[in-house]
Motif scaffolding. Structure first.
Motif, PDB file in Angstrom:
ATOM      1  N   PRO A 254       0.815  -1.230   0.000  1.00 27.58           N
ATOM      2  CA  PRO A 254       0.000   0.000   0.000  1.00 27.58           C
ATOM      3  C   PRO A 254       0.845   1.275   0.000  1.00 27.58           C
ATOM      4  CG  PRO A 254      -0.794  -1.536   1.669  1.00 27.58           C
ATOM      5  CD  PRO A 254       0.458  -2.124   1.096  1.00 27.58           C
ATOM      6  N   VAL A 255       2.036   1.202   0.564  1.00 28.30           N
ATOM      7  CA  VAL A 255       2.925   2.366   0.550  1.00 28.30           C
ATOM      8  C   VAL A 255       3.300   2.702  -0.891  1.00 28.30           C
ATOM      9  CG1 VAL A 255       5.211   3.212   1.225  1.00 28.30           C
ATOM     10  CG2 VAL A 255       3.795   1.981   2.886  1.00 28.30           C
ATOM     11  N   ARG A 256       3.622   1.682  -1.677  1.00 25.10           N
ATOM     12  CA  ARG A 256       3.962   1.919  -3.090  1.00 25.10           C
ATOM     13  C   ARG A 256       2.762   2.464  -3.851  1.00 25.10           C
ATOM     14  NH1 ARG A 256       9.087  -0.031  -5.004  1.00 25.10           N
ATOM     15  NH2 ARG A 256       8.361   0.738  -7.004  1.00 25.10           N
ATOM     16  N   ASP A 257       1.554   2.018  -3.488  1.00 28.67           N
ATOM     17  CA  ASP A 257       0.348   2.558  -4.124  1.00 28.67           C
ATOM     18  C   ASP A 257       0.219   4.055  -3.854  1.00 28.67           C
ATOM     19  OD1 ASP A 257      -0.310   0.018  -5.065  1.00 28.67           O
ATOM     20  OD2 ASP A 257      -1.743  -0.384  -3.449  1.00 28.67           O
ATOM     21  N   ALA A 258       0.483   4.471  -2.619  1.00 32.77           N
ATOM     22  CA  ALA A 258       0.412   5.895  -2.266  1.00 32.77           C
ATOM     23  C   ALA A 258       1.468   6.699  -3.015  1.00 32.77           C
ATOM     24  CB  ALA A 258       0.571   6.072  -0.755  1.00 32.77           C
ATOM     25  N   VAL A 259       2.659   6.141  -3.116  1.00 32.95           N
ATOM     26  CA  VAL A 259       3.734   6.799  -3.869  1.00 32.95           C
ATOM     27  C   VAL A 259       3.324   6.947  -5.327  1.00 32.95           C
ATOM     28  CG1 VAL A 259       6.097   6.522  -4.738  1.00 32.95           C
ATOM     29  CG2 VAL A 259       5.598   6.078  -2.326  1.00 32.95           C
ATOM     30  N   GLN A 260       2.850   5.851  -5.910  1.00 28.83           N
ATOM     31  CA  GLN A 260       2.493   5.870  -7.328  1.00 28.83           C
ATOM     32  C   GLN A 260       1.337   6.823  -7.612  1.00 28.83           C
ATOM     33  OE1 GLN A 260       4.460   4.251  -9.610  1.00 28.83           O
ATOM     34  NE2 GLN A 260       3.366   5.657 -10.955  1.00 28.83           N
ATOM     35  N   ALA A 261       0.366   6.876  -6.715  1.00 29.64           N
ATOM     36  CA  ALA A 261      -0.771   7.783  -6.914  1.00 29.64           C
ATOM     37  C   ALA A 261      -0.299   9.234  -6.996  1.00 29.64           C
ATOM     38  CB  ALA A 261      -1.782   7.614  -5.786  1.00 29.64           C
ATOM     39  N   HIS A 262       0.622   9.603  -6.114  1.00 30.48           N
ATOM     40  CA  HIS A 262       1.110  10.980  -6.153  1.00 30.48           C
ATOM     41  C   HIS A 262       1.987  11.238  -7.376  1.00 30.48           C
ATOM     42  CE1 HIS A 262       2.229  14.945  -4.977  1.00 30.48           C
ATOM     43  NE2 HIS A 262       3.505  14.624  -5.022  1.00 30.48           N
ATOM     44  N   ARG A 263       2.818  10.298  -7.707  1.00 34.56           N
ATOM     45  CA  ARG A 263       3.667  10.476  -8.886  1.00 34.56           C
ATOM     46  C   ARG A 263       2.820  10.548 -10.155  1.00 34.56           C
ATOM     47  NH1 ARG A 263       8.850  10.615  -8.574  1.00 34.56           N
ATOM     48  NH2 ARG A 263       9.244   9.637 -10.580  1.00 34.56           N
ATOM     49  N   ASP A 264       1.761   9.753 -10.226  1.00 38.03           N
ATOM     50  CA  ASP A 264       0.858   9.827 -11.380  1.00 38.03           C
ATOM     51  C   ASP A 264       0.213  11.207 -11.459  1.00 38.03           C
ATOM     52  OD1 ASP A 264       1.429   7.177 -12.022  1.00 38.03           O
ATOM     53  OD2 ASP A 264      -0.464   6.394 -11.217  1.00 38.03           O
ATOM     54  N   TRP A 265      -0.225  11.722 -10.305  1.00 33.10           N
ATOM     55  CA  TRP A 265      -0.849  13.047 -10.287  1.00 33.10           C
ATOM     56  C   TRP A 265       0.151  14.104 -10.759  1.00 33.10           C
ATOM     57  CZ3 TRP A 265       0.121  17.731  -8.113  1.00 33.10           C
ATOM     58  CH2 TRP A 265      -0.918  18.683  -8.172  1.00 33.10           C
ATOM     59  N   THR A 266       1.376  14.026 -10.257  1.00 36.00           N
ATOM     60  CA  THR A 266       2.397  15.004 -10.641  1.00 36.00           C
ATOM     61  C   THR A 266       2.700  14.911 -12.132  1.00 36.00           C
ATOM     62  OG1 THR A 266       3.353  14.856  -8.420  1.00 36.00           O
ATOM     63  CG2 THR A 266       4.729  15.840 -10.131  1.00 36.00           C
ATOM     64  N   ARG A 267       2.826  13.687 -12.638  1.00 36.42           N
ATOM     65  CA  ARG A 267       3.074  13.509 -14.076  1.00 36.42           C
ATOM     66  C   ARG A 267       1.902  14.074 -14.884  1.00 36.42           C
ATOM     67  NH1 ARG A 267       3.202   8.376 -14.288  1.00 36.42           N
ATOM     68  NH2 ARG A 267       1.139   8.250 -15.179  1.00 36.42           N
ATOM     69  N   ASP A 268       0.690  13.889 -14.400  1.00 34.86           N
ATOM     70  CA  ASP A 268      -0.482  14.459 -15.085  1.00 34.86           C
ATOM     71  C   ASP A 268      -0.417  15.985 -15.123  1.00 34.86           C
ATOM     72  OD1 ASP A 268      -1.465  11.900 -15.499  1.00 34.86           O
ATOM     73  OD2 ASP A 268      -2.967  12.019 -13.891  1.00 34.86           O
ATOM     74  N   GLN A 269       0.118  16.594 -14.060  1.00 31.46           N
ATOM     75  CA  GLN A 269       0.279  18.051 -14.063  1.00 31.46           C
ATOM     76  C   GLN A 269       1.293  18.479 -15.115  1.00 31.46           C
ATOM     77  OE1 GLN A 269      -1.666  20.241 -12.107  1.00 31.46           O
ATOM     78  NE2 GLN A 269      -2.691  18.255 -12.005  1.00 31.46           N
ATOM     79  N   PHE A 270       2.388  17.739 -15.215  1.00 30.32           N
ATOM     80  CA  PHE A 270       3.372  18.029 -16.259  1.00 30.32           C
ATOM     81  C   PHE A 270       2.764  17.813 -17.644  1.00 30.32           C
ATOM     82  CE2 PHE A 270       6.990  17.225 -13.117  1.00 30.32           C
ATOM     83  CZ  PHE A 270       7.390  18.549 -13.089  1.00 30.32           C
ATOM     84  N   ALA A 271       1.948  16.789 -17.807  1.00 35.13           N
ATOM     85  CA  ALA A 271       1.296  16.541 -19.105  1.00 35.13           C
ATOM     86  C   ALA A 271       0.351  17.692 -19.454  1.00 35.13           C
ATOM     87  CB  ALA A 271       0.552  15.208 -19.084  1.00 35.13           C
ATOM     88  N   ALA A 272      -0.356  18.211 -18.462  1.00 39.44           N
ATOM     89  CA  ALA A 272      -1.262  19.339 -18.716  1.00 39.44           C
ATOM     90  C   ALA A 272      -0.467  20.582 -19.127  1.00 39.44           C
ATOM     91  CB  ALA A 272      -2.103  19.622 -17.474  1.00 39.44           C
ATOM     92  N   ILE A 273       0.669  20.798 -18.495  1.00 43.12           N
ATOM     93  CA  ILE A 273       1.526  21.937 -18.878  1.00 43.12           C
ATOM     94  C   ILE A 273       2.039  21.725 -20.305  1.00 43.12           C
ATOM     95  CG2 ILE A 273       3.733  23.081 -18.406  1.00 43.12           C
ATOM     96  CD1 ILE A 273       3.168  22.510 -15.383  1.00 43.12           C
ATOM     97  N   ALA A 274       2.460  20.499 -20.615  1.00 49.45           N
ATOM     98  CA  ALA A 274       2.953  20.202 -21.969  1.00 49.45           C
ATOM     99  C   ALA A 274       1.845  20.381 -22.999  1.00 49.45           C
ATOM    100  CB  ALA A 274       3.517  18.779 -22.016  1.00 49.45           C
ATOM    101  N   ALA A 275       0.640  19.947 -22.679  1.00 45.34           N
ATOM    102  CA  ALA A 275      -0.493  20.120 -23.598  1.00 45.34           C
ATOM    103  C   ALA A 275      -0.775  21.604 -23.796  1.00 45.34           C
ATOM    104  CB  ALA A 275      -1.725  19.401 -23.060  1.00 45.34           C
ATOM    105  N   ASP A 276      -0.680  22.379 -22.718  1.00 44.18           N
ATOM    106  CA  ASP A 276      -0.877  23.822 -22.787  1.00 44.18           C
ATOM    107  C   ASP A 276       0.155  24.462 -23.717  1.00 44.18           C
ATOM    108  OD1 ASP A 276      -2.133  26.222 -22.109  1.00 44.18           O
ATOM    109  OD2 ASP A 276      -0.940  26.514 -20.301  1.00 44.18           O
ATOM    110  N   ALA A 277       1.351  23.851 -23.773  1.00 39.21           N
ATOM    111  CA  ALA A 277       2.408  24.360 -24.655  1.00 39.21           C
ATOM    112  C   ALA A 277       2.224  23.884 -26.092  1.00 39.21           C
ATOM    113  CB  ALA A 277       3.773  23.912 -24.137  1.00 39.21           C
ATOM    114  N   GLY A 278       1.273  22.983 -26.313  1.00 44.81           N
ATOM    115  CA  GLY A 278       0.992  22.504 -27.663  1.00 44.81           C
ATOM    116  C   GLY A 278       1.935  21.434 -28.164  1.00 44.81           C
TER     117      GLY A 278
END
Length: 196
Positions: free
Chosen positions: A127-151
């Motif tokens: 479950p600890v790895r699940d918590a780590v992965q959930a946050h890393r996925d969220w952070t990566r999604d934020q970077f993806a949104a910034i990249a999408a914003d950049a086109g």
């Protein structure tokens, strides 16, 4: 006239809720000493509670570690959301780079709590790895949104590259100064957006 205040009953100062005190102690000890190196008994001692009280709030140490990571994630998410500037992907990345540079070079910095936790818990089903992965996925999604914003044509691939730079900057923070780390990270972030 002098008042005899010994006759007036006083209430003890209100204490923070026990769960919050346990989490605060875990936060300090897990980050400073490592999760596995910090026993539940050490946390119980620092908080000044009994084992029964501890286990009433957290059935297992793993439950406490997950709660600690969720607390860390909430704080980091709030910071990332405040650093983002809609319509300005380069400005967003520069703000994130500045914040990462400042945090990773600050006194007492011991690395990313999520990377540290992942290093201590190798079982991918923990479950600890699940918590780590959930946050890393969220952070990566934020970077993806910034990249999408950049086109950029492939925001997911770009987000993975930005995550690698973020992780490297946090490790490099042990060795560098805030401005150098922030400037190098911002340059790396910007170069990835430009190439994409």
């Amino acid at each position: 006239m002098q008042v005899d205040d010994t006759a007036v009953p006083t209430r003890p100062a209100p204490r923070a809720d026990t769960r919050g005190r346990i989490l605060a102690a875990a936060n300090d000890l897990f980050y400073a000493q490592g999760i596995r190196a910090t026993s539940a008994d050490r946390i119980i001692e620092q908080v000044g509670i009994t084992k029964v009280t501890f286990y009433r709030h957290f059935r297992t140490k793993s439950d406490l570690v997950v709660a600690y990571l969720e607390q860390q994630a909430a704080a980091e998410r709030g910071w990332i959301e405040s650093a983002r500037h809609d319509g300005d992907p380069v400005g967003s990345l520069r703000a994130l780079a500045t914040g990462i540079g400042a945090a990773s070079c600050s006194p007492g910095f011991r690395g990313c709590p999520f990377i540290n936790a992942a290093a201590e818990f190798s079982d991918p089903d923990d479950p600890v790895r699940d918590a780590v992965q959930a946050h890393r996925d969220w952070t990566r999604d934020q970077f993806a949104a910034i990249a999408a914003d950049a086109g950029v044509p492939d925001p997911e691939a770009t987000a993975r590259q930005l995550m690698i730079l973020r992780d490297g900057a946090m490790v490099n923070g042990y060795l560098g100064d805030p401005e150098t780390v922030a400037d190098s990270l911002a340059a790396g972030f910007t170069a990835i957006l430009a190439r994409a």
